[in-house]
Design an enzyme around this catalytic site. Structure first.
Site, PDB file in Angstrom:
ATOM      1  N   ARG A  16     -75.862 -19.976 -14.243  1.00  0.00           N
ATOM      2  CA  ARG A  16     -75.185 -18.683 -14.189  1.00  0.00           C
ATOM      3  C   ARG A  16     -73.680 -18.883 -14.220  1.00  0.00           C
ATOM      4  NH1 ARG A  16     -76.442 -15.427  -8.965  1.00  0.00           N
ATOM      5  NH2 ARG A  16     -78.481 -16.341  -9.329  1.00  0.00           N
ATOM      6  N   SER A 105     -78.878 -11.137 -13.421  1.00  0.00           N
ATOM      7  CA  SER A 105     -79.513 -10.657 -12.200  1.00  0.00           C
ATOM      8  C   SER A 105     -78.709  -9.506 -11.590  1.00  0.00           C
ATOM      9  CB  SER A 105     -79.700 -11.808 -11.213  1.00  0.00           C
ATOM     10  OG  SER A 105     -80.478 -11.428 -10.112  1.00  0.00           O
ATOM     11  N   HIS A 106     -78.277  -9.656 -10.323  1.00  0.00           N
ATOM     12  CA  HIS A 106     -77.560  -8.567  -9.646  1.00  0.00           C
ATOM     13  C   HIS A 106     -76.054  -8.823  -9.625  1.00  0.00           C
ATOM     14  CE1 HIS A 106     -78.251 -11.682  -6.630  1.00  0.00           C
ATOM     15  NE2 HIS A 106     -77.144 -11.265  -6.062  1.00  0.00           N
ATOM     16  N   LYS A 115     -82.811 -17.824 -16.284  1.00  0.00           N
ATOM     17  CA  LYS A 115     -83.884 -18.180 -15.355  1.00  0.00           C
ATOM     18  C   LYS A 115     -84.998 -18.809 -16.186  1.00  0.00           C
ATOM     19  CE  LYS A 115     -82.901 -14.583 -11.924  1.00  0.00           C
ATOM     20  NZ  LYS A 115     -83.347 -13.329 -11.277  1.00  0.00           N
ATOM     21  N   ASP A 244     -83.331  -4.315  -8.914  1.00  0.00           N
ATOM     22  CA  ASP A 244     -82.075  -4.981  -9.244  1.00  0.00           C
ATOM     23  C   ASP A 244     -81.913  -5.005 -10.769  1.00  0.00           C
ATOM     24  OD1 ASP A 244     -83.915  -6.940  -9.963  1.00  0.00           O
ATOM     25  OD2 ASP A 244     -82.739  -8.592  -9.133  1.00  0.00           O
ATOM     26  N   ASP A 246     -82.410  -7.087 -13.160  1.00  0.00           N
ATOM     27  CA  ASP A 246     -83.414  -7.641 -14.071  1.00  0.00           C
ATOM     28  C   ASP A 246     -84.847  -7.411 -13.603  1.00  0.00           C
ATOM     29  OD1 ASP A 246     -83.044  -9.518 -11.986  1.00  0.00           O
ATOM     30  OD2 ASP A 246     -83.729 -11.175 -13.229  1.00  0.00           O
ATOM     31  N   ASP A 248     -86.653  -8.160 -10.854  1.00  0.00           N
ATOM     32  CA  ASP A 248     -87.514  -9.060 -10.075  1.00  0.00           C
ATOM     33  C   ASP A 248     -87.338  -8.879  -8.568  1.00  0.00           C
ATOM     34  OD1 ASP A 248     -85.046 -10.295  -9.742  1.00  0.00           O
ATOM     35  OD2 ASP A 248     -85.642 -12.222 -10.577  1.00  0.00           O
ATOM     36  N   ARG A 249     -86.433  -7.964  -8.143  1.00  0.00           N
ATOM     37  CA  ARG A 249     -86.250  -7.707  -6.704  1.00  0.00           C
ATOM     38  C   ARG A 249     -86.392  -6.216  -6.444  1.00  0.00           C
ATOM     39  NH1 ARG A 249     -81.622  -8.915  -3.950  1.00  0.00           N
ATOM     40  NH2 ARG A 249     -80.324  -8.458  -5.744  1.00  0.00           N
ATOM     41  N   HIS A 335     -87.307 -10.307  -3.237  1.00  0.00           N
ATOM     42  CA  HIS A 335     -88.292 -10.992  -4.079  1.00  0.00           C
ATOM     43  C   HIS A 335     -89.635 -10.934  -3.353  1.00  0.00           C
ATOM     44  CE1 HIS A 335     -85.548 -12.921  -6.990  1.00  0.00           C
ATOM     45  NE2 HIS A 335     -84.731 -13.129  -5.987  1.00  0.00           N
TER      46      HIS A 335
END
Length: 475
Positions: A16, A105-106, A115, A244, A246, A248-249, A335
């Protein structure tokens, strides 16, 4: 030919960086070429690739695919997608041996990253360091891979809906739910899912926009839930779910607007899963990270499960789940991992479906389930700057002091991930972040006075190592 990455982008759980400063298309190309080389050396040949809604993602995707195909890997391109859609593409297709999602992501809009999944397992830690080493050495295989484009949205939503299997849909017909995609990559899948769910569903910010014009897409920060709270209050909804950037959360609120934090969501999921489990299956191991409330571990045990405290980090949790055959795990960060009738990866859309399912199976509203939880007094996650060279050493010093001369009030010292200390007042945690030059602290008690005593113990240990809790810094 070789490629050297900016060392700041090779992180513990992913790659990242900041677009145009530490990360660009040349990096993406090298990641593809090296990942493809590593996969081919282990007998793999096909990689699924997806990307989130950030403005830089399409450029990085093209470069990444160039790198993968030049290493001789074929590519299954699923296009704009939430991260769990990429995980699904990798897990559900036998001919796919790896997966890479381009996502920030966030993080703020100028960030992006990758990822990765490698032959069904998380690709992190030593894997990422090895990718950096092979790139710098230019140790690449050559080839000419092919690219196949596939729209997996419908089959992914079909799979999500199996989370309601066995539930009479008439029970769910009267339920009313608010959903906030936060202009993240989960928006299109959420729209398709909501059309097919029983009940009444109200959606916010499903248009994918990498500038995130409405609010920052991190559902674990309460101020980012303000729009969802307003929607739930205005429409008198049963509960609300947020994602979030993407997907995944998960974040959630009940019908009264109270936040249901990650460990509290896990209490609901665990109760549902454990109630449905037969005795012959044996006790299920439910995993949560070291930041989770004592109430969660007690709740799992009370319902016949085996609670297991483990290290923070989605890759670490997923690896531990496989090791101990855990059907369910989660983190404070939102998650949540279901492996009982799913694939074991973190999928906030599926977690949303399972919240509906849990409420129906348990015969209680989400608000009632939240109200039944014990009132614990927690600090937020406190993150404060500590020099990279000191952060792990400081934790070791604290652990050594507590082992040598524990105070009489200390009941337990857990060194799973940092130091988690239990006393009659509750517990406190100090751990070093794997991704930033910060220490993370958290404390929980059932009284304000108890919480103050726990914080005093944290401050005392920091002072003995020449440190102090400074201003809290962001993720």
């Amino acid at each position: 030919m070789s490629h050297t990455f900016d060392p700041t982008i090779l992180r513990e759980y992913d790659i990242r960086g900041v677009i145009g400063e530490t990360l660009g298309p040349d990096d993406a190309r090298a990641i593809g070429r090296t990942f493809g080389t590593m996969l081919r050396r282990e007998g793999g040949s096909k990689v699924a690739v997806g990307y989130d809604g950030r403005t830089s993602s399409p450029i990085l995707e093209r470069a990444l695919i160039e790198g993968l195909t030049s290493a001789g890997c074929d590519v299954l391109s699923i296009g704009l997608s939430a991260t769990p859609m990429l995980y699904y593409a990798e897990a559900s297709a036998e001919e796919v041996h790896g997966g890479i999602q381009i996502t920030g992501s966030h993080n703020p809009p100028d960030y992006n990253g990758f990822k990765m999944v490698f032959r069904g397992r998380p690709f992190f830690g030593a894997d990422i360091q090895e990718l950096g080493r092979l790139s710098a050495a230019g140790e690449w295989l050559d080839g000419l891979g092919e690219v196949e484009t596939r729209d997996i949205l419908k089959e992914y939503v079909d799979r999500l809906l199996l989370g309601l299997d066995g539930i009479d849909h008439s029970i769910l017909a009267g339920i009313k739910v608010g959903w906030d995609a936060g202009n993240g990559a989960a928006g299109p899948a959420l729209e398709a899912l909501a059309e097919r769910l029983p009940g009444e569903h109200h959606l916010l910010f499903t248009d994918v926009d990498g500038h995130f014009p409405n609010h920052h897409p991190d559902p674990t920060v309460e101020e980012n839930l303000a729009d969802l709270k307003a929607l739930v209050a205005k429409k008198k909804l049963d509960f609300g779910v947020a994602f979030d950037g993407d997907g995944d959360r998960i974040g959630a609120i009940d019908g009264e607007g109270r936040v249901i934090w990650g460990d509290q969501l896990l209490m609901i999921y665990a109760e549902d899963l454990l109630n449905a489990r037969t005795d012959s299956a044996g006790p299920a191991t439910i995993i949560a990270d070291v930041k989770a409330s004592r109430a969660l571990f007690d709740h799992v045990a009370a319902h016949g499960g085996e609670p297991l405290m483990w290290k923070t980090g989605h890759s670490l949790i997923k690896s531990k789940m496989k090791e101990v055959s855990s059907p369910l795990a989660g983190e404070m960060s939102g998650h949540v991992f279901f492996a009982d009738t799913y694939y074991g990866f973190d999928d906030a859309l599926y977690a949303g479906v399972r919240l509906l399912a849990a409420s129906a199976r348990l015969g209680k509203s989400v608000t009632d389930l939240r109200s039944a939880m014990p009132d614990m007094i927690n600090t937020p996650e406190m993150r404060f700057q500590v020099d990279e060279s000191r952060k792990f050493a400081a934790i070791q010093e604290v652990e050594a002091r507590l082992a040598d001369s524990p105070a009489p009030e200390i009941q337990d010292v857990n060194g799973t991930d940092g130091v988690r200390v239990t006393t009659a007042d509750g517990w406190w945690l100090l751990r070093a972040s794997n991704t930033q030059d910060v220490l993370v602290a958290r404390a929980e008690s059932d009284s304000q006075a108890g919480l103050e005593r726990l914080l005093a113990q944290i401050d005392e240990q920091l002072a003995l190592s020449g440190l102090e809790r400074g201003e809290t810094v962001g993720h």
